[in-house]
Design a protein around this motif. Sequence first.
Motif, short mmCIF file in Angstrom:
data_model
loop_
_atom_site.label_atom_id
_atom_site.label_comp_id
_atom_site.label_asym_id
_atom_site.label_seq_id
_atom_site.Cartn_x
_atom_site.Cartn_y
_atom_site.Cartn_z
N UNK A 183 33.89 -60.88 105.80
CA UNK A 183 35.34 -60.50 105.62
C UNK A 183 35.53 -58.64 105.40
N UNK A 184 34.29 -58.07 105.31
CA UNK A 184 34.86 -56.32 105.54
C UNK A 184 35.03 -55.90 106.62
N UNK A 185 34.19 -56.15 107.51
CA UNK A 185 33.64 -56.42 108.67
C UNK A 185 35.76 -56.75 109.31
N UNK A 186 35.96 -57.71 109.22
CA UNK A 186 37.37 -58.30 109.91
C UNK A 186 38.52 -57.28 108.87
N UNK A 187 38.28 -57.34 107.61
CA UNK A 187 39.52 -56.09 106.91
C UNK A 187 39.66 -54.69 107.27
N UNK A 188 38.22 -54.19 108.03
CA UNK A 188 37.90 -53.25 108.27
C UNK A 188 39.13 -52.93 110.64
N UNK A 189 39.39 -54.11 111.02
CA UNK A 189 39.84 -54.35 112.26
C UNK A 189 41.14 -54.30 111.94
N UNK A 190 41.81 -54.33 110.90
CA UNK A 190 43.37 -55.17 110.82
C UNK A 190 43.98 -54.33 111.21
N UNK A 191 45.25 -54.90 111.44
CA UNK A 191 46.12 -53.52 111.90
C UNK A 191 47.37 -54.53 111.15
N UNK A 192 48.49 -53.90 111.40
CA UNK A 192 50.38 -54.03 110.23
C UNK A 192 49.14 -54.35 108.73
N UNK A 193 50.73 -55.20 108.38
CA UNK A 193 49.81 -55.36 106.92
C UNK A 193 49.19 -57.06 106.86
N UNK A 194 48.06 -56.44 106.22
CA UNK A 194 47.25 -57.75 106.56
C UNK A 194 47.05 -58.88 105.47
N UNK A 195 46.50 -60.17 105.89
CA UNK A 195 46.80 -61.01 104.46
C UNK A 195 45.17 -61.81 104.40
N UNK A 196 44.87 -62.51 103.47
CA UNK A 196 43.56 -63.39 103.88
C UNK A 196 43.41 -64.59 102.99
N UNK A 197 42.89 -65.54 103.78
CA UNK A 197 42.98 -66.56 102.71
C UNK A 197 42.06 -67.47 102.86
N UNK A 198 41.78 -68.13 101.46
CA UNK A 198 40.87 -68.82 101.69
C UNK A 198 41.56 -70.24 100.94
#
Length: 384
Positions: free
Chosen positions: A162-177
């Motif tokens: 998850x952290x790997x992907x958070x580092x790549x996020x652009x714009x507003x970021x939403x995480x869904x679980x």
Amino acid sequence: MSRFYYFSANLFVLTRAEIYIRSKIDERKTNDTYRSLKPENGLVDFCSNDYLGFARSAEISNAVAQYLKQHTHFNGSTGSRLLSGNTALAEKLEQQIAQFHGAQAGLIFNSGYDANLGLFSSLPRRGDTVITDELIHASIIDGVRLSYANRYTFKHNDLDSLEDKLKQARGNCYVAVESIYSMDGDSAPLTEILALTERYEACLIVDEAHAVGVFNRGLVHQLNLQQRIFATIVTFGKALGAHGAIVLGSELLHNYLVNFARSFIYTTAASFAQLAGVKIAYSFLEQSMAERKKLADNIALFKTHINTQGLIESTSGIQSIIIGGNKQTASAAGLIRDEGFDIRPILSPTVAAGSERLRICLHAFNTDNEIITLANLLNQKTDG
Ligand SMILES: Cc1ncc(COP(=O)(O)O)c(C=O)c1O
């Protein structure tokens, strides 16, 4: 526009579209991935989402009938919420449910699918990022697709991924679980995921479809995270035994969804009777200690007796056993059904190829004898 006709082997005239449809159905049949509807069968229920027995409760059904008798109402809602379909009952119910779960506001949708579609298609925009667990429900995937945002998946319940992907996020970021995963039955490490998303200023959205009721007000509430979570989805069709769903969050989010969530705006509102069913189900949930305790005991009993390989660790009402292969999994389910127990195979493409499984749903109303017999059968029929 010209139409194309082809003759099939048995001389029916097929259009080009029908040839396509036939080929896709044939492909499913060849791969053992063909789906078909089955009517109720009178077997012992180990497959429904009626975890607490609310859907079959005569007491709840009588209470709903009583409520409907006491309140003047239309049969249908007559329109969308923004036109003629809104009622004082809908608005009051939203406030009551929000309060029950510790949220500021809530907006009811006609189903959990609609709720996720409306939320995830309207909130993220082109250039934003949605990061979802790889096992996330199809309704969330479909919602994100409609939003044009970028979607990344992270490895199931894996914080590093998850952290790997958070580092790549652009714009507003939403995480869904999901707090309880619908196919595996295991839970997300919500506290840790929330801490991580807060560090990256991402908004966490939790789908509580299979947690509410089984774990009282849901895992978000149990862990006291409700004030820090951006949005929660609660569905009424599982432990609550009714139909519909609510998105819980801030007043601001509520107003945004009323304005932009197309699956809320462009559809006929739930009827008074449907809403009454949800209202009464919630009032029963508040007094459902005995059912929850019985369900927890049944889960513990099943886990004591099951010793088959492939069981996914889970403390919820969903206990899945990986078999692998559509044919093998369907055949294992058939052997158990022949003994009078309704369990369903979950096949690819609903789950990833290789992870086809028997998904056992445990309920408060299953008897000790049913659970022990089922566990023994599973031990015999699924190993070797
Ligand atoms: C995790 C999850 N979210 C959403 C949904 C959709 O809810 P509903 O059945 O109310 O459309 C489901 C049901 O399949 C689910 O398992």
